[in-house]
Design an enzyme around this catalytic site. Structure first.
Site, PDB file in Angstrom:
ATOM      1  N   ASP A 160      -5.173   6.104  -9.008  1.00 22.35           N
ATOM      2  CA  ASP A 160      -4.278   5.093  -8.460  1.00 22.35           C
ATOM      3  C   ASP A 160      -4.443   3.806  -9.266  1.00 22.35           C
ATOM      4  O   ASP A 160      -5.100   3.791 -10.301  1.00 22.35           O
ATOM      5  CB  ASP A 160      -4.580   4.853  -6.977  1.00 22.35           C
ATOM      6  N   LYS A 173      -0.482  11.641  -7.859  1.00 20.38           N
ATOM      7  CA  LYS A 173      -1.562  10.945  -7.176  1.00 20.38           C
ATOM      8  C   LYS A 173      -1.697  11.370  -5.725  1.00 20.38           C
ATOM      9  O   LYS A 173      -2.793  11.689  -5.258  1.00 20.38           O
ATOM     10  CB  LYS A 173      -1.343   9.434  -7.235  1.00 20.38           C
TER      11      LYS A 173
END
Length: 220
Positions: free
Chosen positions: A139, A121
DNA sequence: CTCCCGATAT
DNA sequence: ATATCAGGAG
């Protein structure tokens, strides 16, 4: 699962809601962005910005983070939470930047992911925001919104969510879509009290329909 | 899978 | 009191 046309409708509506969605982590350069995103794990960006306001005055370069003791760096980021891991990772990351990258932040996702405390991420965020590489960082918000709406399956992993979004969204829209999904999740389709009654996506939202039906039963 | 972890909203 | 927050490492 939504088809491409349904996803198009969602993206268009979310664009109307949040036309100016962008990275809310304050940063002046790629190095500050890496630090900010690393710190943002399991923590609100509001709090990260509060901490980095002071942090980035004190620490300008990778060398600066290595010039103080581990305990001092821990104290400087303590209010963020998970501060022992994060302080350790920042130091390790800075060492590697100096040793292997001339003190600069690498530009590719693969190189970024090798850095301590930088996972998929964070690498996606930095590659996309700092270097304009096409990427969709998944996320907690992007995952939740994608699953509630039915863009992907409930059981999908974050990697599967990312792959689905990359497949169904034109590459030129990846960056904007990524930020708009985050804003949508953060300010409208919230984890606790999602604002389904005023949601323009309610009629094609699987989770929204379920919630509205439940509310009716309670009132009855 | 568990652990790391303080601040904030509910 | 508890869930949640721009997750990542072991």
């Amino acid at each position: 699962m939504m088809n491409k046309k349904q996803i198009r409708f969602c993206l268009d509506e979310i664009t109307k809601m949040f036309p100016d969605a962008e990275c809310e982590l304050k940063h002046a350069n790629p190095f500050e962005l890496v630090i900010a995103v690393l710190l943002s794990a399991q923590c609100t960006d509001v709090l990260v910005n509060k901490v980095t306001a002071e942090l980035f005055k004190k620490y300008k370069t990778p060398e600066d983070y290595l010039a103080v003791s581990l305990e001092e760096l821990q104290q400087d980021i303590r209010s963020i939470g998970l501060y022992r891991n994060k302080a350790k990772n920042i130091r390790k990351l800075c060492e590697v930047l100096i040793e292997n990258y001339g003190g600069e932040v690498p530009r590719t996702k693969a190189e970024l992911e090798k850095l301590a405390g930088v996972g998929r991420k964070t690498a996606n965020v930095v590659a996309s925001v700092a270097f304009n590489e096409p990427a969709i960082a998944v996320d907690t918000h992007v995952e939740r919104v994608s699953k509630r709406l039915g863009i992907c399956r409930w059981k999908d992993s974050v990697v599967q969510v990312e792959e689905t979004l990359m497949r169904k969204v034109p590459i030129k829209e990846w960056s904007d879509t990524h930020h708009r999904l985050i804003f949508f999740g953060r300010y409208h389709c919230k984890a606790r009290n999602p604002e389904c009654p005023t949601c323009p996506l309610l009629e094609l939202c699987r989770e929204g329909q379920k919630r509205m039906k439940k509310e009716k039963e309670v009132n009855a």
